[in-house]
Design a protein around this motif. Structure first.
Motif, PDB file in Angstrom:
ATOM      1  N   ARG A  80     -13.891   6.983  -6.955  1.00 33.72           N
ATOM      2  CA  ARG A  80     -12.978   7.181  -5.828  1.00 33.72           C
ATOM      3  C   ARG A  80     -13.690   7.831  -4.656  1.00 33.72           C
ATOM      4  N   GLU A 123       3.271  11.134  -8.913  1.00 34.45           N
ATOM      5  CA  GLU A 123       2.481  11.725  -9.996  1.00 34.45           C
ATOM      6  C   GLU A 123       1.766  13.001  -9.566  1.00 34.45           C
ATOM      7  N   ASN A 124       1.101  12.947  -8.410  1.00 36.70           N
ATOM      8  CA  ASN A 124       0.240  14.064  -8.013  1.00 36.70           C
ATOM      9  C   ASN A 124       0.030  14.013  -6.504  1.00 36.70           C
ATOM     10  N   ARG A 145       3.903   5.735  -5.503  1.00 37.72           N
ATOM     11  CA  ARG A 145       3.760   5.886  -6.967  1.00 37.72           C
ATOM     12  C   ARG A 145       2.750   6.971  -7.306  1.00 37.72           C
ATOM     13  N   GLU A 187      -8.137  14.406 -12.397  1.00 33.49           N
ATOM     14  CA  GLU A 187      -6.931  14.087 -11.624  1.00 33.49           C
ATOM     15  C   GLU A 187      -6.833  12.627 -11.211  1.00 33.49           C
ATOM     16  N   LEU A 210      -7.246  12.484  -1.083  1.00 37.41           N
ATOM     17  CA  LEU A 210      -7.933  11.212  -0.879  1.00 37.41           C
ATOM     18  C   LEU A 210      -7.893  10.813   0.598  1.00 37.41           C
ATOM     19  N   PHE A 256      -4.800   9.062 -11.347  1.00 35.21           N
ATOM     20  CA  PHE A 256      -3.366   8.790 -11.423  1.00 35.21           C
ATOM     21  C   PHE A 256      -3.113   7.996 -12.701  1.00 35.21           C
ATOM     22  N   ALA A 257      -2.541   8.690 -13.669  1.00 30.55           N
ATOM     23  CA  ALA A 257      -2.451   8.133 -15.028  1.00 30.55           C
ATOM     24  C   ALA A 257      -1.620   6.860 -15.075  1.00 30.55           C
ATOM     25  N   GLY A 258      -0.582   6.799 -14.243  1.00 34.05           N
ATOM     26  CA  GLY A 258       0.310   5.649 -14.300  1.00 34.05           C
ATOM     27  C   GLY A 258      -0.210   4.442 -13.533  1.00 34.05           C
ATOM     28  N   LEU A 259      -1.252   4.632 -12.733  1.00 32.49           N
ATOM     29  CA  LEU A 259      -1.814   3.520 -11.968  1.00 32.49           C
ATOM     30  C   LEU A 259      -2.981   2.915 -12.740  1.00 32.49           C
ATOM     31  N   GLU A 298      -5.973   0.134  -9.074  1.00 32.12           N
ATOM     32  CA  GLU A 298      -5.069   0.784  -8.114  1.00 32.12           C
ATOM     33  C   GLU A 298      -5.591   2.160  -7.714  1.00 32.12           C
ATOM     34  N   MET A 330      -3.246  15.403  -4.842  1.00 27.49           N
ATOM     35  CA  MET A 330      -4.425  14.552  -4.980  1.00 27.49           C
ATOM     36  C   MET A 330      -4.375  13.385  -3.997  1.00 27.49           C
ATOM     37  N   ARG A 352       0.839  -1.199   0.000  1.00 33.19           N
ATOM     38  CA  ARG A 352       0.000   0.000   0.000  1.00 33.19           C
ATOM     39  C   ARG A 352       0.875   1.251   0.000  1.00 33.19           C
ATOM     40  N   LEU A 373       2.052   1.908  -3.365  1.00 37.79           N
ATOM     41  CA  LEU A 373       0.990   2.516  -4.162  1.00 37.79           C
ATOM     42  C   LEU A 373       0.907   4.017  -3.876  1.00 37.79           C
ATOM     43  N   ARG A 422      -8.276   1.388  -5.220  1.00 38.05           N
ATOM     44  CA  ARG A 422      -7.740   0.856  -3.975  1.00 38.05           C
ATOM     45  C   ARG A 422      -7.125   1.979  -3.138  1.00 38.05           C
ATOM     46  N   LEU A 423      -6.417   2.881  -3.834  1.00 33.57           N
ATOM     47  CA  LEU A 423      -5.779   4.003  -3.139  1.00 33.57           C
ATOM     48  C   LEU A 423      -6.814   4.876  -2.436  1.00 33.57           C
ATOM     49  N   ALA A 424      -7.983   4.985  -3.051  1.00 32.48           N
ATOM     50  CA  ALA A 424      -8.993   5.918  -2.540  1.00 32.48           C
ATOM     51  C   ALA A 424      -9.744   5.377  -1.341  1.00 32.48           C
ATOM     52  N   GLU A 425      -9.690   4.060  -1.124  1.00 35.15           N
ATOM     53  CA  GLU A 425     -10.457   3.486  -0.016  1.00 35.15           C
ATOM     54  C   GLU A 425      -9.874   3.955   1.302  1.00 35.15           C
ATOM     55  N   ARG A 426     -10.754   4.531   2.118  1.00 32.28           N
ATOM     56  CA  ARG A 426     -10.248   5.155   3.342  1.00 32.28           C
ATOM     57  C   ARG A 426     -10.378   4.289   4.568  1.00 32.28           C
ATOM     58  N   ILE A 463      -5.088  10.728   2.560  1.00 37.65           N
ATOM     59  CA  ILE A 463      -3.884   9.988   2.929  1.00 37.65           C
ATOM     60  C   ILE A 463      -2.833  10.958   3.464  1.00 37.65           C
TER      61      ILE A 463
END
Ligand SMILES: Nc1ncnc2c1ncn2[C@@H]1O[C@H](COP(=O)(O)OP(=O)(O)OP(=O)(O)O)[C@@H](O)[C@H]1O
Ligand SMILES: [Mg+2]
Lengths: 291, 253
Positions: free
Chosen positions: B147, A177-178, A173, B90, A185, B92-95, B99, A181, A167, A170, B102-106, A187
């Motif tokens: 997200r 990028e940003n 990465r 916005e 979210l 994440f273009a590379g993900l 992903e 953002m 995680r 993730l 998954r990143l957005a799940e809080r 984080i």
């Protein structure tokens, strides 16, 4: 032919050392936008402390080296973590000040290391195997080159797996990028900053102990000289790109070796010319994203 | 305890690169339904949302469920239950899509949230392994919405979700938002007056970084002169009966 093989092999070994330093620089810059001039100090400290720990087990033994590598990596990680928490975090998002602080820290720590361990290089005791060479198609390749390549490959694989499968990987990465953002979210991206410093510091500390084996000495200045080339590697590879750093490490080190041998010791000059060329033709580096 | 308003903004000002872009903005978002933020291009709608979230330097008061959050970091504010769908997606273009989600799940994300998102965006399930950067604009907007919807939120801040999308996708996005708004209040920046008409109960109009009008959406949309004066759209361009015509405030500029 055997000369060429020797140059390629030593180039690869040197490239491994560059990568161990450049990987952390690149990750830190990619995520945080900080040029970490203190990174060389993590390497030097890792080298001195790692060797001291190894000597407790026995200088010139495999057990001593292994312990030295582990302690060197832990020392680098601890120093980097302390730096991030104590100096970088309070200056959150003030990049110029952050960079200045790392410059100050690098100058101060080199002076400190000189005070503790003396200004001059000290010889190290290596295992018999590491002090000798292996015959590869007629070339006597120093065994340290194999060790460096092995370690760099392991670190590359480890960091790639970490970035891909965890995680925090993730988050890192996404943050490269940003970053804004990522925080939007929910984080706390600052934990990822500390982690990136720690990982980078560990790689540098490991690189420090390995560098003492290749150079056959330890010195308060070894970090600074490796750092210069690691920065060049990072820029050529593309700031923030790990694979870019890996490729550029090998390219820069091999080119340096070849030029030193065939072009009258002009390795450093050639590397700087390569840097200028890359900056002119591809300002974002070999594998960097265009700004 | 939660009052009648989920979000209250009082005297909010914000600067970007030393330049003040939001001036003393105040408004409230009730605990249900859609509140639309309107205004011409560049008047500070996006900046207001970003200031609420602490993404840009700001001063003034922001209360979430009656609690002041204006001194908190962005990630803390978001974890209090703010879903943010930024202008221009916005993602994440590379993900990959998976992903990104998954990143957005809080952590508060439940199986129900995931199910809801999978039902709303079946296309994203099929494209789970695709890099978000290679998605179309509409698909990226779905990722961006997903997200936010993956979490239990007190409020959604949604910035121009229909910008640059084909009419059919605009309708889809509007339907998604309408569905979301049944369970969570939404603060929606939107230029497309048809979408505003369809979704919003209330409007806040911003001009030159200041609030110049607040009130029921109906009252504004039914008054062509007011629309013309506040948004620069002439009454003729605004056609409430049109199905898919993309009348936007931009058109009047
Ligand atoms: N990164 C930036 N640097 C400098 N100025 C900016 C920046 N972002 C926004 N601005 C300025 O801030 C003001 C408000 O911009 P903002 O994006 O909030 O407007 P907006 O109402 O969302 O516009 P739009 O409808 O076009 O999205 C504008 O004048 C804009 O030029
Ligand atoms: Mg905007």
């Amino acid at each position: 032919m055997s000369t060429l093989i020797l140059l390629l092999a030593t180039g690869l070994g040197l490239g491994g050392l560059y990568f161990l330093v450049a990987s952390g620089l690149s990750l830190i810059y990619g995520l945080m936008g900080v040029l970490n001039f203190a990174h060389g100090s993590f390497l030097t400290l890792g080298a001195f402390v790692g060797l001291a720990a190894g000597n407790l087990v026995g200088a010139g033994t495999w057990g001593g080296l292994l312990l030295g590598l582990v302690v060197g990596a832990l020392t680098g990680a601890a120093a980097a973590t302390a730096t991030e928490l104590g100096l970088i975090r309070p200056l959150y998002d003030r990049h110029i000040e952050q960079v200045l602080v790392t410059v100050g820290l690098s100058l101060a720590t080199v002076a400190l290391f000189e005070g503790i361990w003396g200004p001059n290089p000290r010889n190290v005791t290596r295992t018999e195997w590491l002090a000798s060479t292996t015959d590869v198609l007629g070339a006597h390749v120093p065994n340290t080159a194999f060790l460096n390549v092995l370690a760099a490959a392991a670190v590359l694989g480890g960091i790639v797996a970490f970035l891909r499968y965890t995680r925090y990987g993730l988050i890192i990465r996404a943050g490269v990028e940003n970053r804004a953002m990522v925080t939007a979210l929910g984080i706390d991206v600052r934990r990822a900053f500390t982690l990136v410093f720690a990982v980078g510091g560990a790689a540098a500390g490991l690189g420090g102990v390995l560098a003492t084996q290749s150079l056959n000495y330890v010195s308060p200045h070894m970090g600074a000289s490796l750092l210069i080339f690691a920065f060049i590697v990072t820029v050529i590879g593309g700031m923030g790109s790990l694979t870019g750093a890996a490729v550029a490490s090998v390219v820069v080190a091999v080119l340096q070796q070849l030029a030193n041998f065939y072009l009258n010791n002009t390795g450093d000059l050639i590397v700087v010319l390569l840097l200028a060329l890359v900056l002119l033709v591809r300002p974002s580096g070999l594998m960097g994203r265009p700004a | 305890m939660s009052g009648p308003n989920v979000l209250e903004v009082r005297g909010l000002s914000a600067r970007i690169a030393g330049q003040q872009v939001v001036h003393d903005v105040s408004f409230e978002v009730p605990a249900s339904g859609v509140t639309a933020v309107l205004g011409r291009n560049g008047v500070g709608k996006t900046s207001s949302l970003r200031a609420i979230l602490g993404l840009i330097e700001r001063s003034g008061e922001v209360l979430l469920d009656g609690v002041r959050v204006d001194a908190e970091r962005t990630d803390r504010i978001v974890r209090r239950g703010v879903g943010y769908v930024p202008e221009d997606r916005e993602v994440f273009a590379g993900l990959t899509v998976a992903e990104n989600l998954r990143l957005a799940e809080r952590g508060g994300s439940t199986a129900e949230h995931r199910e809801l998102v999978d039902t709303l965006f079946p296309d994203l399930v099929r494209r789970a392994g695709q890099r978000a950067g290679t998605l179309s604009g509409g698909q990226q907007q779905m990722v961006s919405l997903a997200r936010a919807l993956l979490n239990e939120n007190r409020i959604l801040l949604v910035d121009e979700p229909t910008k640059g999308l084909a009419p059919r996708i605009v309708t889809e996005v509007a339907e998604t938002l309408a569905a979301a708004a049944r369970t969570v209040p939404v603060l929606l920046v939107e230029q497309n007056l048809q979408v505003v008409e369809r979704l919003a109960e209330r409007v806040v109009v911003i001009d030159a970084g200041r609030v110049v009008h607040t009130g029921p959406a109906r009252a504004l949309l039914d008054d062509p002169d007011l629309v013309q004066r506040l948004l620069g759209v002439s009454a003729g361009e605004h056609d409430p009966s049109g199905e898919e015509a993309a009348t936007t405030a931009e058109a009047g500029r």
